[in-house]
Design an enzyme around this catalytic site. Structure first.
Site, short mmCIF file in Angstrom:
data_model
loop_
_atom_site.label_atom_id
_atom_site.label_comp_id
_atom_site.label_asym_id
_atom_site.label_seq_id
_atom_site.Cartn_x
_atom_site.Cartn_y
_atom_site.Cartn_z
N TYR A 88 44.22 39.73 37.16
CA TYR A 88 45.06 38.82 37.34
C TYR A 88 45.33 37.79 36.02
CZ TYR A 88 43.94 40.00 42.01
OH TYR A 88 43.59 40.64 43.27
N LYS A 115 46.66 49.32 44.06
CA LYS A 115 47.98 49.30 43.09
C LYS A 115 47.70 50.22 42.07
CE LYS A 115 48.49 44.26 44.32
NZ LYS A 115 48.63 42.91 43.88
N TYR A 121 52.79 48.05 52.34
CA TYR A 121 51.95 47.29 51.48
C TYR A 121 50.88 46.69 52.00
CZ TYR A 121 50.96 43.78 47.92
OH TYR A 121 50.26 42.91 47.04
N SER A 134 44.14 44.61 46.08
CA SER A 134 44.75 44.97 44.80
C SER A 134 44.50 46.27 44.07
CB SER A 134 45.09 43.79 44.10
OG SER A 134 45.76 42.70 44.45
#
Length: 312
Positions: A248, A75, A197, A72
Site C-alpha cells: 500500500y 494480486k 475479483y 490482496s
C-alpha cells in the site's frame, strides 16, 4: 517448528525463535479489517510465521496452520498468470509506479484517465483480473488452480461467506471498475470481472501454504513440479513491483525496514521473497493505519535483521 536447522549458513529455527520472542508482546495490536464484516470476526490474537526454502523445506512458528483470507496477496499470482507467456499487453492498461494515494482512490484514477498506477492497488488488480478473464475465460479458476498446485492443497478455495461479504461491501470497487470502463479500460462486463475479483480476494490459505506458493518467485519463476512458468526477467520484474508497490502506501518504509519484495493483504498476511533462497509468510490479523499487519511487519523486520537476508 519443522525443517532442518541450517540453510545457507542461516539457522532458520534460531531466527524464528528470535522472531517469536520479539513479536509475542505485540500480538493482538492493530485493528482487524472490519469494513469487510467477515474479516472483522477474525481473532486478533493470532500470529504465524513460515519460511520455505527453495528446496521445499518449511520452518514454522505460531499459528501457521490456521486459514486466513489472502485478499490482496492474490494480486501477485494473478499478475504472474497474466505475464507468464511474456505478454506485455497488460502494461498498456496499468502502470508500474507507486501510487502515493489510497489503494482505492477514485480521484487518482480519474486524474490519470482510467489507467491505474500499479497492479497492486485495487483498480490495477481489477484490470489484471479482467485481463486474465479475457484470456482464460475463468480468471478465478486459473488462479485457484495455480495456488492449489503450488501449495500442494487440492482443496484450497475461496470462502463463500467472505466472498459474499466482499460483494455486499464492494461499492467502492464497483465505482473504480465502472470509472475504468468509462475510459475504455475494461474488456469484460464490470459485474462479471468483479465477481472473479471478489472471489479471488476471498481465497483462504495458511501461512505454511503461502510460504510454499511464494517459492514460485523465490525460484525465479519455477513451479513446484520443476517446470518454468515465468522467465527470470518476468519473475524479477514482479518482485520489483512488490518492493515498490506491494505494501500500500508504506512501500518505502518496508524497503527501509525489511529490504525485501513484499505483498500484504488486509486479511493480515504478508508474503516476502528472498530471491534464490526463501519465501516467507507472516500473518497477524491486526492492521496498522496503512493496512499492513502490525505483527507481520515487525516479524519481517526482526527476521531480516537476525539473518541479514535483504536484497540490499
Amino acid at each position: 517448528m519443522s525443517g532442518s536447522a541450517r540453510d545457507d549458513e542461516v539457522d532458520l529455527d534460531d531466527a524464528l525463535t528470535v522472531v517469536m520472542a520479539r513479536v509475542r508482546p505485540h500480538i493482538g495490536e492493530g485493528r482487524v479489517a472490519d469494513y469487510i464484516p467477515e474479516l472483522g470476526r477474525v481473532d486478533p490474537g493470532r500470529f504465524g510465521f513460515a519460511v520455505a526454502t527453495v528446496d521445499g523445506r518449511v520452518h514454522t512458528v505460531g499459528d501457521t496452520d490456521v486459514r486466513f483470507s489472502m485478499q490482496s496477496i492474490t494480486k501477485v499470482f494473478t499478475l504472474a498468470l497474466v505475464t507468464q507467456k511474456g505478454d506485455t499487453h497488460v502494461w498498456d492498461r496499468v502502470h508500474r509506479e507507486p501510487s502515493g494515494s489510497a489503494f482505492n482512490s477514485l480521484y487518482q484514477l480519474e486524474f490519470e484517465n482510467g489507467i491505474p498506477r500499479n497492479p497492486f492497488i485495487n483498480p490495477g488488480a481489477i484490470v489484471v483480473t479482467d485481463e486474465l478473464l479475457a484470456t482464460t475465460g475463468d480468471a478465478f479458476a486459473s488462479l485457484r488452480g495455480l495456488l492449489r498446485a503450488e501449495t500442494g492443497n487440492p482443496g484450497l478455495d475461496a470462502d463463500p461467506v467472505t466472498a459474499r461479504s466482499e460483494q455486499a461491501t464492494g461499492e467502492r470497487n464497483r465505482a473504480l471498475a465502472h470509472l475504468m470502463a468509462g475510459f475504455g479500460n475494461m474488456r469484460n462486463p464490470v459485474p462479471e470481472a468483479l465477481d472473479h475479483y471478489f472471489r479471488q480476494c476471498s481465497i483462504t490459505i495458511t501461512a505454511t501454504e503461502l510460504a510454499r506458493a511464494g517459492l514460485l518467485l523465490a525460484r525465479h519463476g519455477r513451479r513446484a513440479d520443476g517446470s518454468r512458468m515465468l522467465d527470470r526477467n518476468a519473475a524479477r520484474r514482479i518482485m520489483a513491483i512488490m518492493l515498490t508497490c506491494g505494501t500500500y502506501d508504506a512501500a518505502g518504509e518496508f524497503a527501509y525496514r525489511v529490504g525485501l519484495p513484499c505483498k500484504s493483504g488486509v486479511g493480515g498476511g504478508i508474503l516476502a521473497i528472498v530471491p534464490g533462497r526463501f519465501s516467507i509468510a507472516a500473518w497477524g490479523p491486526g492492521l496498522d493505519a496503512k493496512g499492513n499487519s502490525v505483527t507481520g511487519s515487525l516479524a519481517l523486520d526482526t527476521f531480516t535483521q537476525a539473518t541479514n537476508c535483504s536484497v540490499f
